[in-house]
Scaffold this motif. Structure first.
Motif, PDB file in Angstrom:
ATOM      1  N   THR A  41      38.053  54.413  40.410  1.00 18.81           N
ATOM      2  CA  THR A  41      38.378  55.884  39.699  1.00 18.81           C
ATOM      3  C   THR A  41      38.340  56.954  41.041  1.00 18.81           C
ATOM      4  OG1 THR A  41      35.947  56.285  40.284  1.00 18.81           O
ATOM      5  CG2 THR A  41      36.389  55.338  37.984  1.00 18.81           C
ATOM      6  N   PRO A  42      38.774  58.011  40.525  1.00 17.38           N
ATOM      7  CA  PRO A  42      39.181  59.036  41.868  1.00 17.38           C
ATOM      8  C   PRO A  42      37.787  59.117  42.739  1.00 17.38           C
ATOM      9  CG  PRO A  42      39.949  59.891  39.891  1.00 17.38           C
ATOM     10  CD  PRO A  42      39.263  58.496  39.238  1.00 17.38           C
ATOM     11  N   GLU A  43      36.695  59.153  41.981  1.00 20.68           N
ATOM     12  CA  GLU A  43      35.463  59.166  42.846  1.00 20.68           C
ATOM     13  C   GLU A  43      35.368  57.971  43.777  1.00 20.68           C
ATOM     14  OE1 GLU A  43      35.298  59.298  39.391  1.00 20.68           O
ATOM     15  OE2 GLU A  43      35.285  61.481  39.528  1.00 20.68           O
ATOM     16  N   VAL A  44      35.534  57.009  43.408  1.00 17.45           N
ATOM     17  CA  VAL A  44      35.904  55.789  44.185  1.00 17.45           C
ATOM     18  C   VAL A  44      36.751  55.952  45.439  1.00 17.45           C
ATOM     19  CG1 VAL A  44      36.411  52.982  44.394  1.00 17.45           C
ATOM     20  CG2 VAL A  44      35.057  54.178  42.395  1.00 17.45           C
ATOM     21  N   ALA A  45      37.927  56.351  45.036  1.00 14.82           N
ATOM     22  CA  ALA A  45      38.996  56.766  46.180  1.00 14.82           C
ATOM     23  C   ALA A  45      38.549  57.656  47.119  1.00 14.82           C
ATOM     24  CB  ALA A  45      40.119  57.363  45.512  1.00 14.82           C
ATOM     25  N   VAL A  46      37.675  58.370  46.757  1.00 15.98           N
ATOM     26  CA  VAL A  46      36.727  59.371  47.698  1.00 15.98           C
ATOM     27  C   VAL A  46      35.911  58.594  48.779  1.00 15.98           C
ATOM     28  CG1 VAL A  46      35.171  61.238  48.203  1.00 15.98           C
ATOM     29  CG2 VAL A  46      37.098  61.749  46.368  1.00 15.98           C
ATOM     30  N   GLU A  47      35.101  57.817  47.937  1.00 15.84           N
ATOM     31  CA  GLU A  47      34.398  56.878  49.080  1.00 15.84           C
ATOM     32  C   GLU A  47      35.083  55.975  49.868  1.00 15.84           C
ATOM     33  OE1 GLU A  47      30.620  55.422  46.985  1.00 15.84           O
ATOM     34  OE2 GLU A  47      31.623  53.661  47.531  1.00 15.84           O
ATOM     35  N   LEU A  48      36.137  55.453  49.330  1.00 14.59           N
ATOM     36  CA  LEU A  48      36.880  54.351  50.149  1.00 14.59           C
ATOM     37  C   LEU A  48      37.693  55.273  51.190  1.00 14.59           C
ATOM     38  CD1 LEU A  48      38.882  52.654  47.298  1.00 14.59           C
ATOM     39  CD2 LEU A  48      37.126  51.820  48.793  1.00 14.59           C
ATOM     40  N   ALA A  49      38.142  56.391  51.095  1.00 15.17           N
ATOM     41  CA  ALA A  49      38.910  57.248  52.199  1.00 15.17           C
ATOM     42  C   ALA A  49      37.743  57.673  53.060  1.00 15.17           C
ATOM     43  CB  ALA A  49      39.638  58.383  51.513  1.00 15.17           C
ATOM     44  N   THR A  50      36.629  58.041  52.816  1.00 16.35           N
ATOM     45  CA  THR A  50      35.370  58.336  53.743  1.00 16.35           C
ATOM     46  C   THR A  50      35.268  57.226  54.762  1.00 16.35           C
ATOM     47  OG1 THR A  50      34.601  59.687  51.845  1.00 16.35           O
ATOM     48  CG2 THR A  50      32.965  59.223  53.998  1.00 16.35           C
ATOM     49  N   ALA A  51      35.044  55.908  54.059  1.00 18.23           N
ATOM     50  CA  ALA A  51      35.078  54.787  54.894  1.00 18.23           C
ATOM     51  C   ALA A  51      36.208  54.608  55.921  1.00 18.23           C
ATOM     52  CB  ALA A  51      35.017  53.482  54.078  1.00 18.23           C
ATOM     53  N   GLU A  52      37.281  55.414  55.577  1.00 12.81           N
ATOM     54  CA  GLU A  52      38.160  55.073  56.522  1.00 12.81           C
ATOM     55  C   GLU A  52      38.396  56.319  57.597  1.00 12.81           C
ATOM     56  OE1 GLU A  52      40.746  52.837  56.954  1.00 12.81           O
ATOM     57  OE2 GLU A  52      39.672  51.612  55.275  1.00 12.81           O
ATOM     58  N   GLY A  53      37.512  57.196  57.449  1.00 14.08           N
ATOM     59  CA  GLY A  53      37.505  58.741  58.011  1.00 14.08           C
ATOM     60  C   GLY A  53      38.269  59.683  57.634  1.00 14.08           C
ATOM     61  N   ILE A  54      38.750  59.521  56.446  1.00 16.03           N
ATOM     62  CA  ILE A  54      39.749  60.483  55.650  1.00 16.03           C
ATOM     63  C   ILE A  54      39.087  61.289  54.775  1.00 16.03           C
ATOM     64  CG2 ILE A  54      42.021  60.698  54.634  1.00 16.03           C
ATOM     65  CD1 ILE A  54      42.787  57.953  55.628  1.00 16.03           C
ATOM     66  N   ALA A  55      39.231  62.650  54.937  1.00 19.06           N
ATOM     67  CA  ALA A  55      38.902  63.530  53.864  1.00 19.06           C
ATOM     68  C   ALA A  55      40.004  63.928  53.095  1.00 19.06           C
ATOM     69  CB  ALA A  55      38.219  64.825  54.571  1.00 19.06           C
ATOM     70  N   LEU A  56      39.843  63.680  51.783  1.00 16.32           N
ATOM     71  CA  LEU A  56      41.071  63.621  51.064  1.00 16.32           C
ATOM     72  C   LEU A  56      41.421  65.149  50.809  1.00 16.32           C
ATOM     73  CD1 LEU A  56      40.614  60.569  48.322  1.00 16.32           C
ATOM     74  CD2 LEU A  56      42.000  60.820  50.326  1.00 16.32           C
ATOM     75  N   THR A  57      42.837  65.495  50.702  1.00 10.36           N
ATOM     76  CA  THR A  57      43.270  66.764  50.514  1.00 10.36           C
ATOM     77  C   THR A  57      44.160  66.561  49.180  1.00 10.36           C
ATOM     78  OG1 THR A  57      45.285  66.553  52.092  1.00 10.36           O
ATOM     79  CG2 THR A  57      43.288  67.511  52.766  1.00 10.36           C
ATOM     80  N   GLU A  58      44.767  67.846  48.796  1.00  7.41           N
ATOM     81  CA  GLU A  58      45.809  67.640  47.657  1.00  7.41           C
ATOM     82  C   GLU A  58      46.974  66.875  48.153  1.00  7.41           C
ATOM     83  OE1 GLU A  58      46.173  68.460  44.365  1.00  7.41           O
ATOM     84  OE2 GLU A  58      43.938  68.850  44.884  1.00  7.41           O
ATOM     85  N   GLN A  59      47.386  66.989  49.393  1.00 11.03           N
ATOM     86  CA  GLN A  59      48.502  66.066  49.750  1.00 11.03           C
ATOM     87  C   GLN A  59      48.165  64.445  49.733  1.00 11.03           C
ATOM     88  OE1 GLN A  59      48.476  68.278  53.593  1.00 11.03           O
ATOM     89  NE2 GLN A  59      50.569  69.035  53.067  1.00 11.03           N
ATOM     90  N   HIS A  60      46.998  64.337  50.248  1.00  7.06           N
ATOM     91  CA  HIS A  60      46.555  62.892  49.929  1.00  7.06           C
ATOM     92  C   HIS A  60      46.828  62.335  48.546  1.00  7.06           C
ATOM     93  CE1 HIS A  60      44.388  63.780  53.975  1.00  7.06           C
ATOM     94  NE2 HIS A  60      45.016  62.334  54.067  1.00  7.06           N
ATOM     95  N   TRP A  61      46.072  63.244  47.642  1.00  7.51           N
ATOM     96  CA  TRP A  61      46.018  62.728  46.298  1.00  7.51           C
ATOM     97  C   TRP A  61      47.375  62.558  45.795  1.00  7.51           C
ATOM     98  CZ3 TRP A  61      42.336  60.651  43.913  1.00  7.51           C
ATOM     99  CH2 TRP A  61      40.950  60.896  44.256  1.00  7.51           C
ATOM    100  N   GLU A  62      48.568  63.404  46.204  1.00  5.21           N
ATOM    101  CA  GLU A  62      49.743  63.131  45.716  1.00  5.21           C
ATOM    102  C   GLU A  62      50.254  61.685  46.056  1.00  5.21           C
ATOM    103  OE1 GLU A  62      52.924  67.027  46.029  1.00  5.21           O
ATOM    104  OE2 GLU A  62      52.539  66.211  47.888  1.00  5.21           O
ATOM    105  N   ILE A  63      50.078  61.343  47.308  1.00  6.75           N
ATOM    106  CA  ILE A  63      50.378  59.996  47.822  1.00  6.75           C
ATOM    107  C   ILE A  63      49.584  58.879  47.133  1.00  6.75           C
ATOM    108  CG2 ILE A  63      50.659  58.316  49.620  1.00  6.75           C
ATOM    109  CD1 ILE A  63      52.477  60.994  49.684  1.00  6.75           C
TER     110      ILE A  63
END
Lengths: 98, 105, 120, 130
Positions: free
Chosen positions: B20-42
């Motif tokens: 889910t998008p919430e899961v994506a936030v968590e996965l990104a955090t683990a990679e040290g990435i804070a998701l922005t609009e530009q990330h979401w687009e990709i």
């Protein structure tokens, strides 16, 4: 121009066999190996088809022996592994049909 | 830290259906990435690619796909590199919940 | 066609073995490494191009969908056995790359034009 | 000349992988070089450490291993083919949390990039099917 060595490892009338028959041209050579050697059986339709191609025909000695096929007196020349390598030296690319 | 979903030790989610998008936030955090609009687009693009082609893109394909879908200025490896440093196709796919790659392209 | 290029000859149906999958994996790898390549769908291999496939229902990846990604790797043209495509009634209209239907003679010439030929 | 070999045949079905190993020995004996051997699909079974062959049949795993040792040849199993058939080296066994490596030490697990490399760096690329 001698360019393609076809290696045929499938039984007569299989899709691989039939496609190989369609694609061979006089400039090529064809080596039978594995199940492909059954096409070297004397007096068979397969050998007749093969011979009609008018190309150099070879079959791997050990696979002929394993299958119990004697192709002396036919258009197919037996080659050992050294002969196989020698064919790949002469023909610059191989197409494997299996 | 107990996460929203079970992941393997490389951080890929075990059950792709749980993404889910919430899961994506968590996965990104683990990679040290804070998701922005530009990330979401990709991320959405990667999921769209997977749905369309039944495979995750190698870098070359991702760059071309981004260019086609988002415009030439985003179809550049430097742009993707900035968003997902290191290996954009691989890290992006992980966050987007695509299957763990079988190979090491 | 550069002297370095490789011809993939795809001869097997999409789900009858893992040959089709092996071939597309290999072809995409060559493309990802920017090696020039071409694909020739020959004999039963044209069945990989049948639209409307859904590998998901048998737990497999959908070969047709994977082939659709070829243009994303700059493979803009594929070669298809004209006779086999006719025999199997394959509708190639929707395929996103340009489709060149070839005769046996043209398929043979294609093999001669490549440095290596890989039969899958 | 520089050769590479692509093996697609299982060691237990058909003659493809037996022919491939004999072919490899022959080409080396004729003074050619062998860049690498890449195994895809069912051929990854050639790299199974625990395969036991009857004493009166050819041990293909052993023959490949002997060839690799004697001539310093790289034997590479396609990773995606290997994983789904349970052929794992230590790294992959650890990565997928499996008990043990099942790969014969003469072989390595690698990506299709190594087939690309073989193609780019060889005068001849010879395929052995099943």
């Amino acid at each position: 121009m001698t360019v393609i060595l076809h290696t045929l490892g499938a039984l007569p009338d299989s899709a691989a066999f039939n496609d190989c028959m369609r694609l061979c041209r006089q400039s090529d050579a064809l080596l039978l190996l594995g199940d492909g050697v059954y096409a070297a059986c004397p007096n068979t339709q397969a050998l007749y088809q093969l011979s009609a191609l008018g190309i150099e025909l070879y079959a791997l000695t050990e696979d002929l022996a394993a299958a119990g096929i004697h192709c002396e007196g036919t258009t197919v020349q037996p080659v050992d592994m050294d002969g196989f390598v020698e064919l790949t030296e002469r023909y610059s690319r191989q197409m494997a049909w299996y | 830290m107990p996460g929203l979903v079970e992941c393997d030790k490389e951080g890929f989610i075990c059950d792709l259906r749980q993404w889910t998008p919430e899961v994506a936030v968590e996965l990104a955090t683990a990679e040290g990435i804070a998701l922005t609009e530009q990330h979401w687009e990709i991320i959405h693009l990667l999921r769209q690619y997977y749905a369309q082609y039944d495979s995750a893109p190698a870098m070359r394909a991702l760059v071309k796909y981004c260019g086609r879908e988002l415009g030439a200025d985003k179809g550049r490896s430097i742009y993707l590199m900035r968003l997902f440093p290191g290996s954009p196709a691989k890290i992006g796919s992980k966050i987007a919940g695509l299957p763990k790659p079988e190979n090491c392209l | 066609m550069t002297p370095q290029s490789v011809l993939f000859v795809l001869r097997h149906s999409p789900y009858g073995s893992d040959m089709a999958k092996s071939a597309i994996d290999a072809a995409l790898a060559f493309a990802a490494f920017e090696q020039p390549l071409n694909l020739l769908f020959l004999g039963d291999g044209v069945l990989q191009l049948m639209p409307g496939q859904d590998g998901k229902v048998i737990g497999r990846k959908t070969i047709y969908k994977q082939l659709l990604s070829l243009p994303m790797y700059d493979v803009e043209r594929i070669y298809v056995d004209r006779l086999a495509a006719q025999r199997h009634r394959i509708d190639l209209a929707a395929f996103p790359a340009s489709v060149e239907r070839v005769s046996e003679g043209e398929a043979h010439a294609l093999m001669c034009d490549h440095r290596h030929v890989l039969g899958f | 000349m520089k050769y590479s070999i692509l093996v697609m045949a299982s060691p237990t079905a058909g003659q493809g992988s037996a022919t491939a190993v004999s072919f490899a020995r022959s080409l080396l004996a004729r003074g050619h070089t062998l860049h690498n051997v890449f195994f895809q699909g069912d051929a990854v079974g050639n790299g199974l450490a625990n395969a036991i062959f009857p004493q009166d049949e050819r041990n293909l795993v052993g023959e490949w291993a002997a060839l690799a040792e004697q001539h310093k040849i790289e034997l590479i199993l396609c990773i995606s083919s290997a994983l789904r058939r349970g052929v794992l080296d230590k790294v992959e066994a650890h990565r997928y949390e499996r008990a043990a490596s099942t790969l014969h030490p003469a072989f390595t697990i690698g990506g299709l990039g190594q087939l690309v490399d073989a193609s780019a760096n060889s005068d001849r690329l010879i395929t052995f099917g099943h």
